[in-house]
Scaffold this active site. Structure first.
Site, PDB file in Angstrom:
ATOM      1  CG  HIS A  97     -22.189  -0.361  71.853  1.00 56.65           C
ATOM      2  ND1 HIS A  97     -23.322  -1.107  71.599  1.00 56.65           N
ATOM      3  CD2 HIS A  97     -21.239  -0.839  71.002  1.00 56.65           C
ATOM      4  CE1 HIS A  97     -23.062  -1.997  70.650  1.00 56.65           C
ATOM      5  NE2 HIS A  97     -21.814  -1.854  70.253  1.00 56.65           N
ATOM      6  CG  HIS A 157     -21.041   3.077  63.528  1.00 55.37           C
ATOM      7  ND1 HIS A 157     -19.831   2.448  63.271  1.00 55.37           N
ATOM      8  CD2 HIS A 157     -21.961   2.084  63.681  1.00 55.37           C
ATOM      9  CE1 HIS A 157     -20.013   1.142  63.258  1.00 55.37           C
ATOM     10  NE2 HIS A 157     -21.300   0.895  63.505  1.00 55.37           N
TER      11      HIS A 157
END
EC number: 3.1.4.58
Length: 197
Positions: A37, A120
């Site tokens: 995620h 990220h």
């Protein structure tokens, strides 16, 4: 109470591309594919009333879906790396969404997030990896990228594990509205097209 955070999900095809980066780095604890995620805002441990208020406010966010791709990899912790991640292409809409979530959290009374937002996907946590091994791992995979994909929603996730990395549970889903490419076209003419990927 579980730790809460808002995030963008990674579609299956992009997650499969990320999974090909697993391995080849001694001392890495790889994140499970289903737990990939992009964290938008870490909220932490809050009481039930605060959690309900957060959900109510997040539910009012009215922003368009947006596109981005995953590209490049890197590590956090320059002298003693502690995690490896895949980067995210520049997306003004993602930063705008993250900024609105941050303002909501602060209005509710949560302290500001001390870290600068750097989107990220964490690939691995590093315990005993040597710097040389990390540098070599990154050098061999620097041209990584996925196809562009759409973020149709963001989610509120919870984690009950103290070390991070999952498993995560989706507590709430917040849809983003379909982006309209041409304002002059009547909305009755637009046909929604949803990808099942």
């Amino acid at each position: 109470m579980p730790r809460l955070f808002t995030a963008l999900e990674i579609p299956r095809n992009a997650a499969m591309s990320l999974s090909l980066l697993r391995g080849g780095l001694p001392g890495a604890r790889w994140i499970d594919v289903e737990n990939y995620h992009i964290t938008l805002r870490f909220i932490g441990d809050v009481d039930g009333r605060t959690a309900d208020e957060i959900v109510e406010r997040l539910d009012r966010i009215d922003r368009p879906e947006f596109q981005f791709r995953l590209e490049g990899i890197g590590s956090f912790g320059s002298k003693k790396p502690h995690s490896v991640w895949a980067g995210v292409s520049q997306s003004p809409e993602m930063y705008a969404l993250q900024g609105e979530i941050e303002r909501i959290c602060q209005r509710i009374g949560l302290p500001p997030d001390p870290r600068k937002f750097m989107p990220h996907v964490t690939l691995a946590r590093l315990k005993s990896s040597r710097l040389d091994d990390v540098v070599q791992y990154l050098a061999g995979r620097g041209n990584f990228h996925t196809a562009t994909f759409t973020a149709p929603r963001f989610v509120l996730l919870s984690s009950r594990e103290s070390v991070g990395g999952g498993p995560y549970l989706t507590e709430e889903v917040f849809p983003l509205h379909e982006a309209r490419s041409t304002p002059s076209v009547s909305s009755s003419v637009l046909q929604p097209v949803k990808s099942l990927i």
